[in-house]
Motif scaffolding. Structure first.
Motif, PDB file in Angstrom:
ATOM      1  N   GLN A  97       0.620  -1.178   0.158  1.00  0.00           N
ATOM      2  CA  GLN A  97       0.117   0.016  -0.020  1.00  0.00           C
ATOM      3  C   GLN A  97       0.936   0.948  -0.252  1.00  0.00           C
ATOM      4  O   GLN A  97       1.629   1.553  -1.175  1.00  0.00           O
ATOM      5  N   CYS A  98       1.053   1.967   1.006  1.00  0.00           N
ATOM      6  CA  CYS A  98       2.359   3.101   1.445  1.00  0.00           C
ATOM      7  C   CYS A  98       3.553   2.175   0.624  1.00  0.00           C
ATOM      8  O   CYS A  98       3.667   3.451   0.131  1.00  0.00           O
ATOM      9  N   GLY A  99       4.221   1.240   0.543  1.00  0.00           N
ATOM     10  CA  GLY A  99       4.738   0.567   0.586  1.00  0.00           C
ATOM     11  C   GLY A  99       6.267   0.813   1.082  1.00  0.00           C
ATOM     12  O   GLY A  99       7.477   0.413   0.536  1.00  0.00           O
ATOM     13  N   TYR A 100       6.224   1.684   2.743  1.00  0.00           N
ATOM     14  CA  TYR A 100       7.020   2.237   3.466  1.00  0.00           C
ATOM     15  C   TYR A 100       7.761   0.530   4.343  1.00  0.00           C
ATOM     16  O   TYR A 100       8.679   0.119   4.041  1.00  0.00           O
ATOM     17  N   SER A 102       7.822  -2.570   2.582  1.00  0.00           N
ATOM     18  CA  SER A 102       8.119  -3.489   1.584  1.00  0.00           C
ATOM     19  C   SER A 102       9.333  -3.515   1.474  1.00  0.00           C
ATOM     20  O   SER A 102       9.745  -4.610   1.268  1.00  0.00           O
ATOM     21  N   LEU A 132       6.699  -4.418  11.159  1.00  0.00           N
ATOM     22  CA  LEU A 132       5.960  -3.418  11.332  1.00  0.00           C
ATOM     23  C   LEU A 132       5.384  -3.350   9.532  1.00  0.00           C
ATOM     24  O   LEU A 132       5.519  -3.152   8.671  1.00  0.00           O
ATOM     25  N   CYS A 133       3.667  -3.540   9.794  1.00  0.00           N
ATOM     26  CA  CYS A 133       3.299  -2.909   8.657  1.00  0.00           C
ATOM     27  C   CYS A 133       1.737  -2.461   9.070  1.00  0.00           C
ATOM     28  O   CYS A 133       1.006  -3.176   9.867  1.00  0.00           O
ATOM     29  N   ARG A 134       1.514  -0.472   8.572  1.00  0.00           N
ATOM     30  CA  ARG A 134       0.734  -0.121   9.269  1.00  0.00           C
ATOM     31  C   ARG A 134      -0.722   0.035   8.392  1.00  0.00           C
ATOM     32  O   ARG A 134      -2.161   0.197   9.040  1.00  0.00           O
ATOM     33  N   CYS A 135      -0.432  -0.749   6.732  1.00  0.00           N
ATOM     34  CA  CYS A 135      -1.166  -0.419   5.980  1.00  0.00           C
ATOM     35  C   CYS A 135      -2.088  -1.557   5.692  1.00  0.00           C
ATOM     36  O   CYS A 135      -3.777  -1.784   5.277  1.00  0.00           O
ATOM     37  N   THR A 136      -1.510  -2.489   5.163  1.00  0.00           N
ATOM     38  CA  THR A 136      -1.979  -3.914   5.309  1.00  0.00           C
ATOM     39  C   THR A 136      -2.829  -4.119   5.561  1.00  0.00           C
ATOM     40  O   THR A 136      -3.420  -5.828   4.904  1.00  0.00           O
ATOM     41  N   GLY A 137      -2.341  -4.910   6.699  1.00  0.00           N
ATOM     42  CA  GLY A 137      -3.126  -5.343   7.754  1.00  0.00           C
ATOM     43  C   GLY A 137      -2.421  -7.144   7.536  1.00  0.00           C
ATOM     44  O   GLY A 137      -3.176  -8.303   7.799  1.00  0.00           O
ATOM     45  N   TYR A 138      -1.773  -7.597   6.704  1.00  0.00           N
ATOM     46  CA  TYR A 138      -0.631  -8.631   6.577  1.00  0.00           C
ATOM     47  C   TYR A 138      -1.043  -9.607   5.833  1.00  0.00           C
ATOM     48  O   TYR A 138      -0.387 -10.555   5.304  1.00  0.00           O
TER      49      TYR A 138
ATOM     50  N   ARG B  20      -1.690  -2.364  -8.139  1.00  0.00           N
ATOM     51  CA  ARG B  20      -1.132  -0.403  -8.214  1.00  0.00           C
ATOM     52  C   ARG B  20      -0.172  -0.029  -9.385  1.00  0.00           C
ATOM     53  O   ARG B  20       0.942  -0.252  -9.660  1.00  0.00           O
ATOM     54  N   LYS B  26       7.801   0.992  -5.258  1.00  0.00           N
ATOM     55  CA  LYS B  26       7.418   0.917  -4.291  1.00  0.00           C
ATOM     56  C   LYS B  26       8.890  -0.297  -3.727  1.00  0.00           C
ATOM     57  O   LYS B  26       9.410  -0.578  -2.871  1.00  0.00           O
ATOM     58  N   TYR B  33      10.361   8.912  -0.297  1.00  0.00           N
ATOM     59  CA  TYR B  33       9.304   8.834   0.381  1.00  0.00           C
ATOM     60  C   TYR B  33      10.851  10.324   1.184  1.00  0.00           C
ATOM     61  O   TYR B  33      11.479  10.666   0.762  1.00  0.00           O
ATOM     62  N   LEU B 241       4.002   9.169  -0.206  1.00  0.00           N
ATOM     63  CA  LEU B 241       3.503   9.061   1.002  1.00  0.00           C
ATOM     64  C   LEU B 241       3.878   7.761   2.120  1.00  0.00           C
ATOM     65  O   LEU B 241       3.299   6.878   1.680  1.00  0.00           O
ATOM     66  N   GLY B 486      -1.360   6.451   0.615  1.00  0.00           N
ATOM     67  CA  GLY B 486      -1.491   4.973   0.821  1.00  0.00           C
ATOM     68  C   GLY B 486      -2.495   3.589   0.366  1.00  0.00           C
ATOM     69  O   GLY B 486      -2.322   2.776  -0.043  1.00  0.00           O
ATOM     70  N   TYR B 662      -8.955  -5.375   4.924  1.00  0.00           N
ATOM     71  CA  TYR B 662      -7.434  -5.532   5.901  1.00  0.00           C
ATOM     72  C   TYR B 662      -6.516  -4.807   7.098  1.00  0.00           C
ATOM     73  O   TYR B 662      -6.219  -4.818   7.621  1.00  0.00           O
ATOM     74  N   GLY B 663      -6.614  -3.645   6.438  1.00  0.00           N
ATOM     75  CA  GLY B 663      -5.627  -3.040   6.957  1.00  0.00           C
ATOM     76  C   GLY B 663      -6.415  -2.650   7.615  1.00  0.00           C
ATOM     77  O   GLY B 663      -6.135  -1.994   9.075  1.00  0.00           O
ATOM     78  N   ALA B 666      -6.771  -4.839  10.481  1.00  0.00           N
ATOM     79  CA  ALA B 666      -5.638  -4.376  11.185  1.00  0.00           C
ATOM     80  C   ALA B 666      -5.593  -3.686  12.569  1.00  0.00           C
ATOM     81  O   ALA B 666      -5.298  -3.379  13.321  1.00  0.00           O
TER      82      ALA B 666
END
Ligand code: FES
Ligand code: FES
Lengths: 157, 778
Positions: A97-100, A102, A132-138, B20, B26, B33, B241, B486, B662-663, B666
């Motif tokens: 998602q945000c890719g940070y 990734s 850790l990933c905050r976007c994808t829920g893994y 995407r 990415k 970034y 971002l 994102g 999913y995100g 979480a």
């Protein structure tokens, strides 16, 4: 202090100042900015690189510790055909998602698949537990890694 | 019902599983970034924060810092040429404080130095004399007349109300009344990328800022007014971002103004990158709420009255508190028909870290309260939670708490039916109440549901623009004033353009937002991007298509109406040309190949006096189901299964849509079980991810996603919104499941071990974790 090490397949000789974190050497001096910093404390895994094939947090290492060793960053992984399946699977499944996170995730996954060709979901989870990933829920990340493993297995048949 | 893969798709790219547009960049590490941007000769900026949550600044001495070698600037409030503060709603947040500091994230001075280490050293040499003031840390006490003031004009930051019917009559009509208080905690967005910006002096005497910014236009306004520059000399460019979730909005103005000040003072590029600790200390959080609900019900389980009073902690500054609490007041009764309503919400200033926009925007709190309450009511009435909800849910044509009649298709019951039947809810819910007492592991199942207003609603001007420029080789450049943080906006917008112009989506390059390229499109918030930018992309594509279609008709010798744009070709019957041929021909004939689509949202209304009106032009509906296992010896909760159903109007990109769910789940799990930004007397008790715990890959349950396509006539192809709904009802579903397992209700989030086990949180010692380690060292 002069140190020699292997970086993304090539030997490098560098002058190191006394205290420099590996992540700063990579990002600030060598412009390998694919390696990310999220916490600087070994908690998020965004800075993961391979040290002699093992995933390590580059924010916790001093640059001087890599003398005589081999480092592979996300740039090295991306340029290496052996890992193309992982990159493709991350792209196709929507694991990004945000890719940070990734680059770190992919480096950890590369280390996993190099030593375990048929990881179970639980093994994948254990290998990526430090990222850790905050976007994808893994969910999609697990899917991507197992898809990459399947493709590698198919190719070897 | 469209399950996972919507059927009967009549589109070429919409609704498919598209990768995407930015994924390749990415995964290869190529994407840049905020912190990845550097310039030769750049300086490094650093900030001196206040050690006190509330204090008068008596003097600032920067002499020793200035004397240090390699220091290029040391600035305080006195060096600001223009406005000293910023803020979209209340412009009172100081770029650099003078007079008073109001929380520990306030800045007093900034420096620019040749290296980051020198910058930090200079910060340590700045001497500030403070005189501490009494700290206001409890929002309820902040509102009492005897409280010390955080701001001169009082501690009340916002008050909104909703009045419907007559509350006394409502309680008279009720057979019984229950009253409970629910509280939610302060949480951090925890985007993995900390804030980072690079400011460069521009050739025109202005400044260019590249960084991790979500709302470019409000930041540009702030920087221009602080630096006394016209808007056209301030350029803000969005770097890729690394997550935002509402957290990198207008408040990024602070770091942007500081970097820009340093850049213009020194004449050199200045880079400022927050550490995680700084980010935690400075950046705003989600509002903690204390919510008192008094609810009257008749014996048949029909809601008669709700009296709600909510106190929110705004922290030191207003930020978006007015808007966040407004959404809460509109949606506070949950997705139910309630004839008599009296709701009041207050936001109070305190000396805690300030609070603002975060995914959900005032809804996760009230969803937790209302959805817990519905289960408690069900228990009193001897109904199951599903039945209790069905008797009260909003249906087609229902009137909401603010008096708005729902004129679109209301799919709430369908969403609830989907999750309960997919999860086998009723049987499990009943069985869980009679569990074998020998085993310490108890199973639980819970549901929740919500309705949510789409986009900004009556809270602000709501319009967005998309630019499309077709190239003579048949490729296209697309850009938008709303940003991709994102969530996949770039992909969604590209897909709409691809669909309309018959382009394949890999022919599109999406440019990150840049204030010199696109007009002000307002903030990327409120899950409005698909809806607003999607519609704007449709408008722009249509303008462009109408312009080039006559040329194609001419080339193919047919009527324009007979043309089909598809897969990079334009065809009429059996003859066809490529889009590249058409574009080249248009260029030759002097026909413009670029178009700009602008979309303004439909009208909304609001009367602040009694809180009535058509608050949002449309709503989305969703329901969640959670299954848990609770260890009653330790209080540990494991979420074993999750089902999430959302009416998104129309799925534009199945990959992106599932990813949002999913995100969202979480993040909702973190809210339910783990996360809490702890403060004591205005001092943060934690600073990094070793103490602020986020869900890891090992915590995630198996999650099933069900999409409903209710087809809203207003949305692009019927699409509405998903980013926030996917997040807001996860926590109450888990809380209800835990109550089903243990037979005990916890009315406070997060559901920590102690709360689940003992029903209350143990008071932690003053020093914990890193604070304790530091204490031991010294
Ligand atoms: S930056 Fe190294 S683990 Fe987070
Ligand atoms: S994709 Fe954003 S943190 Fe993982």
């Amino acid at each position: 202090m002069k140190v020699r090490f292997k970086l993304n397949g090539k030997f490098v000789m560098l002058d190191l100042p006394g205290v420099e974190r590996l992540i700063d050497l990579l990002r600030e001096r060598l412009d390998l900015v694919g390696t990310k910093e999220g916490c600087g404390k070994g908690e998020c895994g965004a800075c993961t690189v391979l040290l002699d094939g093992k995933p390590v947090c580059s924010c916790l290492m001093l640059a001087s510790q890599i003398a005589g060793h081999e480092i592979v960053t996300i740039e090295g992984v991306a340029a290496d055909n052996r890992y193309a399946h992982i990159l493709n699977a991350f792209e196709e499944t929507g694991a990004v998602q945000c890719g940070y996170c990734s680059p770190g995730m992919i480096v950890s996954a590369a280390a996993l698949l190099a030593r375990n060709r048929h990881p179970s979901d639980n093994e994948i989870k254990r290998a990526l537990a430090g990222n850790l990933c905050r976007c994808t829920g893994y969910s999609k990340i697990i899917e991507a890694v197992s898809r990459a493993a399947e493709r590698v297995a198919q190719e070897r048949k | 019902m469209a399950k996972e893969n919507p059927q009967g798709n009549k589109f070429n790219v919409i609704g498919k599983a598209s990768p995407r547009v930015d994924a390749i960049d990415k995964v290869t590490g190529r994407a840049r970034y905020g912190a990845d941007h550097s310039r030769t000769g750049q300086l490094y900026g650093a900030v001196l924060n206040s050690p006190y949550p509330h204090a008068i600044i008596k003097s600032i001495n920067t002499e020793r810092a200035r004397a240090l070698d390699g220091i290029r600037a040391v600035l305080t409030h006195a060096d600001i040429p223009g406005a000293k503060s910023f803020g979209g709603i209340v412009p009172h947040q100081m770029v650099l404080c003078s007079g008073k500091v109001r929380y520990v994230g306030d800045a007093v001075a900034i420096v620019a130095a040749e290296t980051p280490e020198l910058a930090d050293k200079a910060i340590e040499l700045i001497e500030v004399e403070y005189s501490p003031c009494p700290v206001v840390s409890d929002p309820e006490q902040a509102l009492s007349p005897s409280s010390p003031l955080v701001h001169e004009d009082g501690n009340l930051c916002a008050h909104h109300k909703v009045r419907k019917g007559d509350i006394e009559t409502g309680f008279k009509n009720s057979d019984f009344v229950i009253e409970h208080e629910y509280t939610t905690q302060k949480v951090e967005h925890a985007y993995i990328e900390p804030e980072a910006v690079l400011a460069e002096p521009g050739e025109n005497g202005g400044v260019t800022i590249t960084g991790s910014v979500q709302n470019l236009y409000s930041i540009r306004r702030a920087v221009a007014s602080v630096l006394n520059l016209p808007l056209n000399r301030v350029r803000v460019i969005q770097a890729t971002l690394g997550g935002s979730f509402g957290g990198k909005d207008e408040a990024m103005s602070a770091i942007c103004c500081r970097a820009a000040l340093l850049a213009l003072t020194t004449g050199r590029p200045v880079k400022m990158v927050n550490t995680r600790e700084q980010s935690m200390r400075e950046s705003y959080k989600r509002h903690p709420y204390k919510m008192r609900y008094k609810v009257g019900v008749s014996n048949d389980g029909i809601l008669q009255a709700m009296e709600i009073k909510i106190i929110a902690d705004a922290g030191a500054y207003a930020a978006t508190s007015q808007f966040v609490t407004w959404r809460s007041v509109v949606q506070a009764t949950g997705p139910y028909v309630v004839p008599h309503v009296k709701t009041d919400i207050y936001a109070a200033y305190t000396n805690n870290c300030y609070t603002g926009a975060m995914r959900g925007f005032g809804s996760p709190q009230i969803c937790f309260a209302v959805e817990s309450l519905m289960d408690e009511l069900a228990a009193q009435l001897g109904l199951d939670p599903f039945e209790m909800r069905l008797r009260n849910t909003l249906k087609d044509g229902s009137i909401t708490a603010t008096g708005q009649k729902l004129t679109h298709r209301v799919t709430l019951d369908e969403a609830l039916r989907n999750v309960t039947s997919a999860g086998g809810f009723k049987a499990k819910w009943l069985a869980n109440r009679e569990q074998d007492s020998a085993s310490p592991i108890k199973k639980g199942i819970g549901i929740s549901c919500s309705y949510r207003g789409v986009s900004l609603g009556a809270e602000g001007a709501d319009a967005a623009g998309v630019g499309i420029s077709l190239q003579t080789d048949g490729s296209a450049v697309v850009t938008c004033g709303l940003v991709d943080m994102g969530q996949g906006a770039a992909t969604t917008i590209s897909l709409v353009v691809a669909e309309e112009l018959g382009l394949s989506s890999d022919k599109i390059v999406f440019l990150n937002a840049d204030t010199t390229v696109m007009p002000d499109s307002g903030p990327t918030v409120a899950s409005r991007t698909s809806f607003m930018a999607g519609n704007a992309a449709r408008v722009g594509s249509t303008i462009l298509k109408d312009r080039i279609a006559p040329v194609a008709a001419d080339m193919l010798k047919c009527k324009a109406s007979a043309l089909v744009f598809c897969h990079d070709f334009i065809s009429a019957g059996s003859s066809r040309i490529t889009l590249a041929q058409l574009a080249a021909e248009c260029f030759r004939r002097g026909i413009s190949l670029s178009a700009h689509g602008w979309y303004k949202s439909p009208k909304t209304t609001w009367r602040e006096e009694d809180g009535t009106g058509d608050a949002y032009f449309t709503f989305v509906y969703g329901a969640n189901l959670a299954e848990v296992e609770v260890d009653i010896h330790t209080g540990r909760v494991i979420v074993t299964k999750f089902i999430s159903c959302h009416d998104v109007g129309k799925v534009l990109n199945i990959n992106g849509a599932k990813g949002q769910v999913y995100g969202g789940v979480a993040m909702g799990m973190g809210y339910a079980l783990l996360e809490a930004y702890a403060e004591e007397d205005g001092q943060p008790k934690l600073g990094n991810f070793d103490e602020y715990l986020l869900p890891t890959i090992c915590d995630m349950p198996q999650t099933e996603v069900i999409f409903l396509e209710g087809d809203d006539p207003l949305g692009p192809y019927g699409a509405k919104a998903l980013g926030e709904p996917a997040n807001e009802i996860a926590a109450p579903a888990i809380a209800n499941a835990v109550a089903n397992a243990t037979g005990r209700r916890v009315r406070e989030l997060p559901l920590t071990l102690e709360r689940v086990l003992l029903g209350k949180n143990l008071i932690p010692g003053r020093e914990r974790g890193s604070a304790m380690a530091k204490g031991a060292e010294s």
